[in-house]
Write a protein that holds these residues in place. Sequence first.
Motif, PDB file in Angstrom:
ATOM      1  N   THR D   7     -24.931  38.140  19.464  1.00  0.00           N
ATOM      2  CA  THR D   7     -25.152  38.415  20.885  1.00  0.00           C
ATOM      3  C   THR D   7     -23.923  39.098  21.448  1.00  0.00           C
ATOM      4  O   THR D   7     -22.879  39.135  20.814  1.00  0.00           O
ATOM      5  CB  THR D   7     -25.414  37.110  21.663  1.00  0.00           C
ATOM      6  N   THR D  61     -30.188  39.874  19.188  1.00  0.00           N
ATOM      7  CA  THR D  61     -30.580  40.174  20.548  1.00  0.00           C
ATOM      8  C   THR D  61     -31.358  41.485  20.557  1.00  0.00           C
ATOM      9  O   THR D  61     -30.840  42.500  20.098  1.00  0.00           O
ATOM     10  CB  THR D  61     -29.352  40.293  21.441  1.00  0.00           C
ATOM     11  N   ARG D 101     -34.979  36.078  26.565  1.00  0.00           N
ATOM     12  CA  ARG D 101     -33.814  35.232  26.795  1.00  0.00           C
ATOM     13  C   ARG D 101     -33.462  35.301  28.269  1.00  0.00           C
ATOM     14  O   ARG D 101     -33.628  34.356  29.006  1.00  0.00           O
ATOM     15  CB  ARG D 101     -32.640  35.722  25.950  1.00  0.00           C
ATOM     16  N   PHE D 235     -34.606  37.014  22.237  1.00  0.00           N
ATOM     17  CA  PHE D 235     -34.209  36.447  20.954  1.00  0.00           C
ATOM     18  C   PHE D 235     -35.203  36.939  19.920  1.00  0.00           C
ATOM     19  O   PHE D 235     -36.413  36.746  20.081  1.00  0.00           O
ATOM     20  CB  PHE D 235     -34.331  34.916  20.969  1.00  0.00           C
ATOM     21  N   ILE D 251     -34.492  28.399  19.730  1.00  0.00           N
ATOM     22  CA  ILE D 251     -35.191  29.104  20.813  1.00  0.00           C
ATOM     23  C   ILE D 251     -36.019  28.115  21.636  1.00  0.00           C
ATOM     24  O   ILE D 251     -36.013  28.114  22.865  1.00  0.00           O
ATOM     25  CB  ILE D 251     -36.091  30.216  20.235  1.00  0.00           C
ATOM     26  N   THR D 272     -33.419  33.449  33.395  1.00  0.00           N
ATOM     27  CA  THR D 272     -34.227  33.270  32.190  1.00  0.00           C
ATOM     28  C   THR D 272     -35.703  33.361  32.581  1.00  0.00           C
ATOM     29  O   THR D 272     -36.042  33.311  33.758  1.00  0.00           O
ATOM     30  CB  THR D 272     -33.967  31.905  31.552  1.00  0.00           C
TER      31      THR D 272
END
Lengths: 362, 362, 267, 324, 288
Positions: D7, D61, D101, D235, D251, D272
Motif C-alpha cells: 500500500t 492496492t 478500501r 484491496f 479484508i 471507507t
Amino acid sequence: MLDGRTADGAAISLRGLEKRFGSLAAVDDVSIDIESGEFLALLGPSGSGKSTILMSLAGFERPTKGQILIDGVDCTPLPPHKRNIGMVFQHYTLFPHLSVVENVAFPLKMRKVAKSERIRRAEAALKTVRLEGYGQRAPKQLSGGQQQRVALARAIVYNPRVLLMDEPLSALDKNLREEMQLEIKRLHSELGITVVFVTHDQGEALTMADRVAILKEGRLQQISPARELYERPANLFAASFIGEMNQIPVDYDGGVVRLGGGQAIALPQEALVQPVPPGKAVLAVRPERVRLVDATSADALPVRLRDVVYAGAGTLVIGDLADGTEIRARIPSADSADLRAGTTLHMGFPPGAMLLYGGGAA
Amino acid sequence: MLDGRTADGAAISLRGLEKRFGSLAAVDDVSIDIESGEFLALLGPSGSGKSTILMSLAGFERPTKGQILIDGVDCTPLPPHKRNIGMVFQHYTLFPHLSVVENVAFPLKMRKVAKSERIRRAEAALKTVRLEGYGQRAPKQLSGGQQQRVALARAIVYNPRVLLMDEPLSALDKNLREEMQLEIKRLHSELGITVVFVTHDQGEALTMADRVAILKEGRLQQISPARELYERPANLFAASFIGEMNQIPVDYDGGVVRLGGGQAIALPQEALVQPVPPGKAVLAVRPERVRLVDATSADALPVRLRDVVYAGAGTLVIGDLADGTEIRARIPSADSADLRAGTTLHMGFPPGAMLLYGGGAA
Amino acid sequence: MNSRSLLLNAYVYAVLAFVLVPIIIILPMAFSDTNYLTFPPEGFTLHWFGDFFGNSRWMKALRFSAEIAALTALVTTVVGTMACYALVRGAGRIGALFQGLLIGPIVVPHIALAVALYLFFQKTGLSGTVAGYVFAHSVIAMPFVVFTVAAALTSVDPALEDAAMSCGATRFTAFRLVTLPLILPNVLSGGLFAFIISFDEPVIAFFLAGIRDKTLPRMMFDNIEQNLTPVIPAIAVLLTCLSILVLVGAALLRRASVRTTAAPAQD
Amino acid sequence: DEVVLATTGGLMRNMMEEYMYLPFEDETGTTVIPFDIEVPDQWARAEGMMRTKNVEFDIVTATGPDLVGRTDMLMDIPCDKLENVKEFGLKGACQPKGVARTTGGMVLAYNKDAFDGKAPQNWADFWDTETFPGPRGLPDTGDKDWWVPAVALLADGVKKEDLFPLDLDRAYKKLDEIRPKIAVWWKTGNQVQQIMRDNEVVMTMSYSGRALATIKEGAPFAMAWDGAIRDTGYFSILKDAPNAEGALKFIDFFYGNSEGQPKFISAVGYATSTSNGLTKLPEDEQKLYATYPANYEVLVDPDFKWIGDNRDMLRERWTAWLAQ
Amino acid sequence: MIAEFFRPDGRHLSKAGITLLMLPFFALIFFAFLYPLVSLLSISVLEPQPTLENYRKVVDNPIYLTVLLRTLWIALLVSLLSLALAFPVAWLMARSKGPKVAFITACILLPFWSSVLVRTAAWAVLLQRHGLINEGLQLIGITSEPVRLLYTQGAVVVAMTHVLMPFMVLPIYGALRNIPADYARAAAICGANPLRTFREVYLPLTMPGIIGGFILVFLTSLGYFITPALLGSPQEMMIATLISQQIREYLDWPFAAALVGVLTLFVTVITLAFSKVFRFDRMMGGAA
Ligand SMILES: Nc1ncnc2c1ncn2[C@@H]1O[C@H](COP(=O)(O)OP(=O)(O)OP(=O)(O)O)[C@@H](O)[C@H]1O
Ligand SMILES: Nc1ncnc2c1ncn2[C@@H]1O[C@H](COP(=O)(O)OP(=O)(O)OP(=O)(O)O)[C@@H](O)[C@H]1O
Ligand SMILES: [Mg+2]
Ligand SMILES: [Mg+2]
C-alpha cells in the motif's frame, strides 16, 4: 653554427646578493663578476645556495638585497620571460607533449618567429648538439643524455647571451656525464656564450670551468681558476672539499712544523697561501703527491701500513703516522706490487706539495 | 663477532647455468667455482645477466638449465626461504614499519628463535656493523649508508654461509660508498663468509673482490684476480670495460707491430695475453702508462695535442697520432703545466705497458 | 596576493560554498518544530531524533544497512586486495581482462545494474536478502577499493618481499608480515569507502528492496517521496556526526601509527 | 502466520497500522506486513514476481481501472463468503476482483487567500488564468493519463455524463492551453501537500485526503468538489498469493472493525465503503469527505471498463504529450 | 587502459597463484554484474518473441528519441558546468600547500560523506518557491516575485553538478599535481609569460585529466536517476526515469531492457573511444 650569432656572451655582475628565506640566509652577501664569455662553475655542498644564486640570475627568485647586472643593466626586478637567458635544468626539462623539434622551437614560438623559420633554426640547433634527424621523436623516446642535449639546444636556439645550468648532468651515469661535459665545453667555445654552471661534483667543476666559485652556507669561499683552486686552496674547507687531502695536525713556529710524532719539517715560503700565526696548524698534502721514500731519506716519515687497496690505475695506500694520524697515498699500481698491510714503510712530502693552514683540522 | 659462528663460508659451484626469458638468454652457459670464503665480484654492463645469476643463486629465479651446488649439495629446486643465504639488495629494503632491531631480528623470527635470544643476537649483529645503539630507530631515521649497514646486519644475523649482494652501494654517494666498501671488506675477513657481489662499478669490483668475473650478454668473459684483470685482460672487451684503454689499430707480423703512421714497435713476448695471428691487430695501452718522452727517444710517437683537461690530481691529455687515431694519456698535474692544445709532443709506451689483441678494435 | 590570485581564490571559495551550503543548510532543519522542512527552521525540538530512534522501522533499516555495509566492506577489501596483489605482482593478459571488468560497474549506469540485478535476484531468491545487497554493493564499490589498495601496493617495493623471503619467510609470511602492514591504511580506507558507498546506495536499493527489510537509503527515499519530514535532516545530522567521528578517529589512528613507526617499537 | 499488504506509505500506512493491522493481529494472531510502495510501482513488482514465479504480496492496492485491466493478475474475490463485507459493505463495495478500501476524489484544491476573496468552483475556473492568476499543479502519477484529460474536457464544457468515451484530441488541445501555467507535475501525495504548504502553487488537483490533511495543518486551502473524480482504492489479492486465506480474513476484519472504522476515517482523510464508518462522525466533518452525499453527487463516476480497454492508448497519448 | 598502473614488477607469481587470487573477483563480477546484465539485455531481443521490435520502438517513437537527446544534453551541461567549477578549484589546490590543500580537499570530498538523498532533499528546500535562493534573489532585487526553480531542468542540472563535480576535481588535480614545477620554469625562461605558460604547457598536459573527468561525469550523468526523479518534472525526463517508468508503471520489461541496451551501448562506445585517457586510477586523482 647557429644562425645570426654575432654577439658574444654577456658580462654579469652580482653585487652584494642576499636571499633570505625567513631567518635563513640561503645566499649571503655574494659578489661575483663574470666576464663576457666566461665559463663559471658554482660548487658547494648541498644547501650552500648554488641553486638560489642561479634562480636569482634567471629571475625565479627575487633577491632580498643586492643587484644583478647583465651587461651593466640592472635586471633584478625583471620576470624570467623577459631576461632572454638560456637555462638547462636538472630534471624534467623537455615538454612531454611536444616533439623534440617543437621543444627546441618553443622559445622561438614565444618570440613570435614565423613557423618555417622556427623549424629551420630548431633543426640547426639540434645539429649543433649533434642530434639532427631526431626532431620528430617524443622526448621520452630519447636516452637521458640525448634529452639533456635537446634541453641544451632549446636553451641556445634563441641566441641568449647567458646560459645557466643547474646540475644538468647529475642524473646521467658516469660515461654519459663525461661525454656531455666535453659536449658542453665544445659548445661553449663554439658559441662564445657566458655560462654559469652549478654542480656539486668537483671533478666536473675542475674539468669544465674557467673559474670555480666555492660556496658554503650561502657565503663565497673562494673564486679562482681550477688549477689554483686545487693546488692552492684558500682555506681548509676548500682544500678538503676539492679532491682528497691529508690533514696533519702540527705545531708551527714560523718556519718549521713539528708533527705529533716529533719529526720536524722545514716549510718553503710558498706553503703558506695566507699568513699563518705560529701555534697549532694543519699541514695539508694531497695523497697523489705523497712519495714512498727510503728510510734513510732526509724527510722520511715512518708509516705503519693499514690497508693497500688496489684500484686499477692507482693503488691507495692507507697508513698511520707515529702519532696515529691517518695518512693516505695514491701511488701508481705498477710500484705497489710488494706492499703488505701491517708492515712499516716511509713516506715523504715533496716541498712543493705541502700547504699550511692555521687553526685546527676542517 | 657474531654468536655461534663456527662454520666457514660455503663453496659454490655453478654448472652450465642458463636462464632464458623467452628467446633471450639472460645467462648463457655460465660455470663458476667459488671457493669457501672467497669474495667474488660479478661485473658487467647493464643487462649482462649479473642480477639474474644472483637471483638464481638466491632461488628467486629458476634456471632453465644447469645446476647450483652449495657445498656440494644441489639446491637448484629449493625456494629462497629454504636456502639459508644472506642477501643485500640495491635499494633500501629495510621493512619501514619495523624498527632497526626488529628488522635485524626478522630472519631469526622466521627461524622461530625465542624473542629475548633474537634481540640479543640482533644487537650483536648491529654491533658488528658498528651501529650499536641505533636499534630503536625507524629505518628512515638513518642515512642511506647506515640503512645499508642495517641490511647487512640483517643478512648476516643468522650466520648464513653465503652472502649475496646486488649493487648494494650504487644508491650511495661517493664518499659513503667508499666507506661502505671498506666496511664490507672488513666484515668479509672477520666472518670468513663467502660473498658474491654484483656491481657495474669497475673500481668497486677491483677494490673489493678476490676475483672478478666479467660478463657480457649473459656469457662469462673472464674470471681472475683484480690485478690480473686490469693488467692482463683476456680480451678487448675486458680491456676496455675495465679502466680506460687506448686502442691503436696495428699490423702485426709475429714480432713487430706497425702503426698507421708507419712507426714500428717491437713487442715483448708478454704483450700477448693469448696467441695473436699475424695480420690486423689492436695495440692496447692504458693512459696512465703512456709517458711523455723526448722527440729523440727511440720509441717516441709524435702526437698532435687536441685537449688538455685539468682534473685535479691528474691531467688528461688527448691527442691524435699521425694516422688520426685518438690517444689519451693521464699524467700527474704537476708535470702538465706547460702543455697547450695545438702543439705537437711525443709519447712513448713502456714495453711492460703494451698488450696486443687480434682482430679489430672493440 | 595579486589581483589575479585574489580573483581565483574568490572563485574557488564560491565554488566551495556551492558544495557546502546544501550539505550544511539541511542540518538545522532537524530541530524544526514543523512536520515539514523549512528554512530557517521554526521553533526547536528534538522530536525528530526521537522519531528516528523510537521507530522500530527506522532502527531495523539502520541495522540492516549497517550489516550490509560492513559485509560489503569486508568482501571488497578481501577480494579486492587478493586480486590487486595478483595483478601488481604478476599481471599478464588476465590483468587486462581484470581492468576491463573493473571499469564496467563504474560506467554502466546504476539504474541498468539495478534493473538487471532485480530480475536476476528475483529468480535466485536473493532479492531483499543481505547476501543480495552485499553482492550488488560489492560490485559497485569494488573499483574504489581496488584503486585505493593498488595505489598502496604499487608503491610497496617488491624487493621488500624478496628481502623477507631471503630472510627465510615464505611468500605468504612475507605478505602478512611486510606487505600487509604497509598497505593496511589504504586497505582500511578502501573498506571505509566501500562501507559508505553501500550505506548510502539509493538506486539499487530502490529496486531490490525486499518485503521485510529495507535499507536506510530506501527508507529515506520513501520518506522524501511520500512524506518529507525533518526526520531526514535528523538523519543527516547523525550521519554527519558519525563521519566526523570516523574522520577524527582515522586521523588519530594515522598519527598514532606515524608515532609507532617513528618511535621505539617492540614486537 | 502473516499477510503481506502492499500500500502507499505515509499517513495511510500509519493509520492502517494503528487501527487495522494491530487489532487484526491481536484478534487473529496473524501479522500484517505492510510494504510501502506507490501503486504503479507495486504493479511492476507484482509483474516481476509473476515473471519469476515468486509471489510475495498477498494484498495489493488496486484502482478502479486495475480491476478491469489487470484481471489476469488478480484472484477472484468470493464476495458471498465474506460475512462482514456482506453485513457492512455499501452497494458495490465488493467487486469480482477487489473489495473497496477507501474512497476519495481528485479534487481541485486552491488557496483561499490568493484571489482576493474569489473562489474557483470547478475545472473551468482552473483554466481561467485571468480571474485566477498564479502557478498551478497537476498530477503525474496514479491514473493521470485519464484524470487530467477528463478534467480538461470538463473545463472545456463537456458534461459529466457525456465524458466517456473521452475525446482525447479535444482534451489535449485544451491541455495545451494550461500547460505553461503548470508549475509542478507532482508525483506523490506528500509532494502535493508540500506544494500547497509552500505556496509553490495557488491551485492544484489533489487527492482529497491530502488536501484535507493540509487544511487541517492550517494551510489556507479549500476544496472544490464539483467535477472531482471519484478515486476508490480497492484491496485485491494476487494470483498465487502465499496467504490468500489470511488476506481474505483481513479484508473481512477491516469491514467488521466497527470500533476502528470512524477513527481510521477521521485520521486518514478518506472514507471507507461501510455503513459503520463515515456516518459515525459528526455531520460537520462528514462534509469534507468524498462519500458525503452532497459531494458524492457532483463527483465524476469513471467508466472503468472503457479506461481499462483503452489503457495503452491513454498512456501513450499522455507520455507523448507530457515529455515533448 | 590502466595497464601502466598495474605494471608487473618484481618477482612474478605463478600462473596458478594469480588465477587463484583473482578467482573470487571474477566470480563476483560474473555473478553480480555480467550475467545479470546480459540476461536483462537478452530479454530485449527475445521477448515477446525473438525480435528487434523493442529497439525499433526506441528509434521510431520521437518521444523516446527526445528523451535520449535530452539526456545527452543534460549530461553535457552537467559535465561542462562541472568543468567550469572544478578546474579553478583543482588549479588552486595544485598551486597551494599544506593546510589549504587539505581544507579544499576536505570540502570537495565532504559530499562523499553525506547521503545523496539528503543532498537532494536539501536542494529541494533551497530551490522552493519560498526557499532561500528565491528569497535571496528577491532580497538583492534580481527578481520581484518568486521564480520557479524547483522541478525544472535547471534544478536537475545544478543538483547533479553538485553531486558529480568532485569527480571532475580529482582527475584534474591529479594531472596538475603531476606536472613538475620545472616545466613552468622552463617555459618562463624560454620567454613564455604566465598566460602562455598556461596555454602551451599546463593545458595540454592536463588534458588527459580534463577529458577523463569529463567522460566520467558525462557517463555518470547519462544514467542518473535519483536527482531527476526527485527534482525534475516530466518535461525533463531523462532516460533513467524512462527506464524506471517502463518498469514501474508500464511493466514493459522488454522495452525497458532495450532502453538499458541503448544506454549501455552509448556508455561502452564512449568508454572505448576514450580508453586511452579514461584511466580509473587517474579519475581518482590519487587523492583517495
Ligand atoms: N623556497 C625555499 N624556501 C625556504 N628555504 C629554501 C627555499 N629554497 C631554498 N631554501 C634553502 O636555502 C638553502 C640553499 O638552497 P639551494 O637550493 O640554493 O642549495 P644548493 O646549493 O642548490 O643545494 P643542492 O646541492 O642540494 O641543490 C637551503 O638551506 C635550502 O633549504
Ligand atoms: N623477468 C624478466 N623477464 C624478461 N627478461 C628479463 C627478466 N629479468 C631480466 N631480464 C633480461 O635479462 C637480461 C639480464 O638481466 P639482468 O637483470 O640479469 O642484468 P644485470 O646484469 O643485472 O643488469 P643491470 O646492471 O642493469 O642490473 C636483460 O636483458 C634483462 O632485460
Ligand atoms: Mg641545487
Ligand atoms: Mg642488476
